[in-house]
Design an enzyme around this catalytic site. Structure first.
Site, PDB file in Angstrom:
ATOM      1  CD  GLU A 235      39.168   5.194 -41.661  1.00 27.76           C
ATOM      2  OE1 GLU A 235      37.876   4.930 -41.956  1.00 27.76           O
ATOM      3  OE2 GLU A 235      39.420   6.225 -41.093  1.00 27.76           O
TER       4      GLU A 235
ATOM      5  N   GLY B   6      38.136  -3.004 -42.977  1.00 28.96           N
ATOM      6  CA  GLY B   6      37.291  -3.899 -41.523  1.00 28.96           C
ATOM      7  C   GLY B   6      37.203  -5.204 -42.324  1.00 28.96           C
ATOM      8  NE  ARG B   7      32.191  -5.997 -46.110  1.00 25.52           N
ATOM      9  CZ  ARG B   7      30.870  -5.905 -45.808  1.00 25.52           C
ATOM     10  NH1 ARG B   7      30.419  -7.167 -45.443  1.00 25.52           N
ATOM     11  NH2 ARG B   7      30.345  -4.751 -45.313  1.00 25.52           N
TER      12      ARG B   7
ATOM     13  NE  ARG C  46      27.611  -8.942 -43.786  1.00 25.09           N
ATOM     14  CZ  ARG C  46      27.322  -9.346 -45.072  1.00 25.09           C
ATOM     15  NH1 ARG C  46      27.111 -10.576 -45.174  1.00 25.09           N
ATOM     16  NH2 ARG C  46      27.343  -8.543 -45.954  1.00 25.09           N
TER      17      ARG C  46
ATOM     18  CE1 TYR D 180      23.344  -4.032 -44.104  1.00 26.91           C
ATOM     19  CE2 TYR D 180      24.538  -6.090 -43.351  1.00 26.91           C
ATOM     20  CZ  TYR D 180      24.311  -4.602 -43.219  1.00 26.91           C
ATOM     21  OH  TYR D 180      24.881  -3.792 -42.183  1.00 26.91           O
TER      22      TYR D 180
ATOM     23  CB  CYS E 292       9.509 -16.719 -32.606  1.00 24.58           C
ATOM     24  SG  CYS E 292       9.535 -18.446 -31.668  1.00 24.58           S
TER      25      CYS E 292
ATOM     26  CE1 TYR F 146      31.181  -3.962 -40.025  1.00 29.82           C
ATOM     27  CE2 TYR F 146      31.778  -4.993 -41.908  1.00 29.82           C
ATOM     28  CZ  TYR F 146      32.222  -3.825 -41.147  1.00 29.82           C
ATOM     29  OH  TYR F 146      33.016  -2.772 -41.440  1.00 29.82           O
TER      30      TYR F 146
END
Ligand SMILES: *Cc1c(COP(=O)(O)O)cnc(C)c1O
Length: 421
Positions: free
Chosen positions: A279, A281-282, A318, A322, A348, A376
């Site tokens: 599976e 994704g990235r 991101r 993170y 802001c 993402y």
């Protein structure tokens, strides 16, 4: 092969960043900024990387839709023969709209609603990856109400440490995903007693941005031990789903090749006849996309200089979320002495940055490419500060397709109402 390269501009000494055969400069003029730009060739080459590493095995690669769910991108994977890993009814609707094959869909996620279950059963998906005992009961009941049996795999938690960011590690005992592998045997027995279920497989997903193949192989071994126990209990599985998680290079990481990543796992699985599912994704889309943005203002300061760009944390969360690093390059690099810039958006919030301390030669109006933004990025975007979401463009060779229109401000409050007294 690099699908984002500096190429010279005909008749000048200058170079400018291209996506495949198209200068980003042209895309910015045609579609304005901020704009996500994806390379179809980059996605196809990543997908083929998996296929080659799995050649000769019965395997299915299910693209994790949450990484980037634009139906234009999904259609690329559908044409390549991919399956899809979804986490909501909304993602299932996207897969179908993109021409994806429902019979290659796996449905993950801890909170599937009855309606999502009904829709997925009616569409004929490949498998539900069930994440709890309560979900087994609910799914069986929903399937029986439709006179169907729902195909299931139990998502187990092999309790291996994937050595990645705590927010994106999912295979440890202490998180909300899956069931503890020690309880799995009992839960399979329970599943076997439920008339609305058809046991098909087992699933796990240990985390994201994995750079070391060892934890995956360790998880595979634990899952395989379970499969053998289940066989002894008279429960045979036809597939083993090992999730996604292969990392990409954002800065200086050195992710393994597909073959090196899957090699140790395939060794563990040697001689097994179960179909293998993945599976990713990235690793399929992350480095296939950039976020194209234009500098609105330069703000020189005593301690820090700022480049205020027209993209922000609502477009790419991101860095703020993170503290993630994304390379940031000038689309048309200038000669001259570099200066250090904080690349920030107009929102802001002090957390609204895209990159710290970047050495660049910049002028107002210049274009920047924020790299590795294909995964993402758009899917985590928001309308914070009433900012319309960016346009998205897919490049294939010299062809450019707009796969999402930029939102209009009026769209953003079209569903809101001023109360009428
Ligand atoms: C997020 C997720 C994936 C994809 O992870 P990547 O790190 O993007 O490859 C796969 N499976 C499940 C269950 C997920 O939650």
């Amino acid at each position: 092969m690099n699908h984002f390269e500096l190429k010279s501009v005909a008749g000048t000494g200058a170079t400018t960043l291209h996506v495949e055969d198209v200068p980003l400069q042209e895309i910015a003029e045609q579609f304005q900024t901020p704009c996500y730009v994806y390379s179809e060739a980059a996605m196809a080459s990543a997908f083929r990387g998996y296929q080659q590493a799995l050649a000769g095995r019965d395997a299915m690669v299910c693209y994790a839709v949450k990484a980037n769910s634009n139906i234009g991108l999904l259609s690329v994977f559908a044409k390549l023969g991919a399956g899809f890993d979804i986490v909501s009814g909304g993602e299932l609707a996207r897969v179908i709209a993109a021409g994806g094959d429902a019979s290659k869909v796996v449905f993950s996620g801890v909170g599937k609603t009855r309606q999502e279950m009904r829709d997925a059963i009616a569409t004929g998906i490949f498998c539900f990856n069930v994440e709890s005992a309560a979900e087994l009961d609910r799914l069986s009941e929903v399937a029986l109400s439709l006179n169907k049996r729902a195909p299931i795999a139990l998502r187990v938690n092999p309790d291996v440490d994937p050595k990645t960011h705590p927010y994106i590690s999912t295979g440890l005992k202490c998180n909300k995903f899956g069931v503890a592998i020690a309880q799995a045997r009992e839960l399979y027995q329970h599943a076997a007693s439920l008339k609305g279920l058809e046991i098909r497989g087992v699933a796990c997903h240990i985390g994201s941005q994995l750079l070391d193949p060892a934890p995956l192989a360790e998880a595979a071994q634990k899952v395989l031990n379970l499969v053998e126990q289940l066989n002894a209990d008279g429960i045979t599985l036809s597939h083993i789903d090992l999730g996604g998680g292969l990392g990409i290079r954002y800065r200086d990481e050195t992710p393994p090749t597909y073959a090196d990543y899957l090699g140790p796992l395939l060794k563990v699985m040697a001689g097994r006849k179960e179909k293998l599912l993945f599976e990713p994704g990235r690793s399929l889309v992350g480095n296939a996309g950039v976020l194209l943005t234009r500098i609105e203002y330069l703000k020189p300061g005593e301690e820090k200089s700022f480049a205020v760009v027209d993209a922000a944390m609502n477009d790419l969360a991101r860095p703020a979320l993170y503290d993630a690093w994304h390379d940031i390059d000038a689309v048309t690099p200038r000669a001259g002495a570099t200066a250090s810039y904080e690349i920030v958006g107009p929102i802001c919030e002090s957390g609204d940055f895209l990159g710290h301390d970047r050495l660049l030669v910049l002028e107002e109006g210049d274009l920047l490419a924020i790299r590795s933004a294909g995964a993402y990025g758009m899917t985590m975007s928001s309308n914070y500060n009433t900012r319309p979401r960016a346009a998205e463009v897919l490049v294939h060779g010299k062809h450019v397709f707009q796969i999402r229109e930029r939102e209009k401000v009026a769209d953003l409050f079209a569903r809101e109402r001023v109360p009428q007294p």
